[in-house]
Motif scaffolding. Structure first.
Motif, PDB file in Angstrom:
ATOM      1  N   SER A 176       0.832  -1.207   0.000  1.00 14.67           N
ATOM      2  CA  SER A 176       0.000   0.000   0.000  1.00 14.67           C
ATOM      3  C   SER A 176       0.869   1.260   0.000  1.00 14.67           C
ATOM      4  N   GLU A 180       0.909   3.930  -3.078  1.00 16.12           N
ATOM      5  CA  GLU A 180       0.622   5.343  -2.824  1.00 16.12           C
ATOM      6  C   GLU A 180       1.774   6.222  -3.315  1.00 16.12           C
ATOM      7  N   ARG A 183       1.500   6.441  -7.023  1.00 16.90           N
ATOM      8  CA  ARG A 183       0.430   7.364  -7.406  1.00 16.90           C
ATOM      9  C   ARG A 183       0.895   8.811  -7.276  1.00 16.90           C
ATOM     10  N   GLN A 184       1.573   9.119  -6.177  1.00 17.33           N
ATOM     11  CA  GLN A 184       2.065  10.483  -5.956  1.00 17.33           C
ATOM     12  C   GLN A 184       3.095  10.873  -7.018  1.00 17.33           C
TER      13      GLN A 184
END
Length: 189
Positions: A176, A180, A183-184
């Protein structure tokens, strides 16, 4: 018997390397000078010909370990190639291998709490190298805040994963966090 200057440097390097492994595995404050020296085959009295105190050794360990982290994780500057290299490094950083083998990985998750409780000299050394890593990542990512965010996310995810017992949950934390961060990094800046 007097030893050569090169012998003294080699012994100091052995002590730094052995002490860093021990500190990342078991904590620095838990091991005494005698045990640190015994690990490299010397008496505790020989310690003081290399370092004036255990705090000075810890400062040297922090400098050595964080400078090595900068070499591994820092990239060379800007550009897509450095960004891809950083993504590969982060994937390796957020791995079960890194969770299970703290002695061969980054010092921040393993020693961060001890660094935070240390004297100002140790914390200044840590700050210097952490800021250098941040600067490199900020160049690669073209974002000061994203570099801090990813640095904190990586260290925190590793600390949390190491606190857990179940490998499936550890892997979920790592995945996770990695997702994340991905994605950032994909968001336009």
């Amino acid at each position: 018997m007097r030893y050569s200057a090169s012998h003294k440097l080699e012994t100091r390097e052995k002590l730094l390397q052995s002490s860093a492994l021990s500190a990342k595995r078991s904590g620095f404050s838990t091991v005494g000078v005698d045990a640190l020296m015994k690990a490299i085959g010397l008496s505790g009295a020989a310690f003081y010909s290399h370092f004036s105190s255990k705090d000075e050794l810890f400062t040297a360990i922090v400098e050595r370990e964080l400078s090595q982290s900068l070499e591994r994780l820092g990239g060379g500057g800007e550009g897509e190639q450095d960004r891809q290299r950083l993504q590969r490094c982060l994937k390796h950083y957020l791995s079960m291998t890194h969770v299970e083998q703290p002695e061969v990985g980054c010092a921040l998750p393993a020693l961060g709490a001890e660094i935070a409780r240390s004297d100002e000299q140790v914390r200044e050394q840590a700050q210097l190298w952490i800021c250098r890593l941040h600067e490199r990542w900020a160049q690669i990512l073209a974002s000061d805040s994203l570099a801090w965010s990813i640095l904190a996310q990586c260290v925190g995810a590793l600390v949390v994963a190491r606190m857990l017992v179940t490998p499936d949950i550890q892997q979920a934390v790592l995945k996770s966090s990695h997702d994340e961060i991905g994605r950032q990094m994909a968001e336009p800046r």
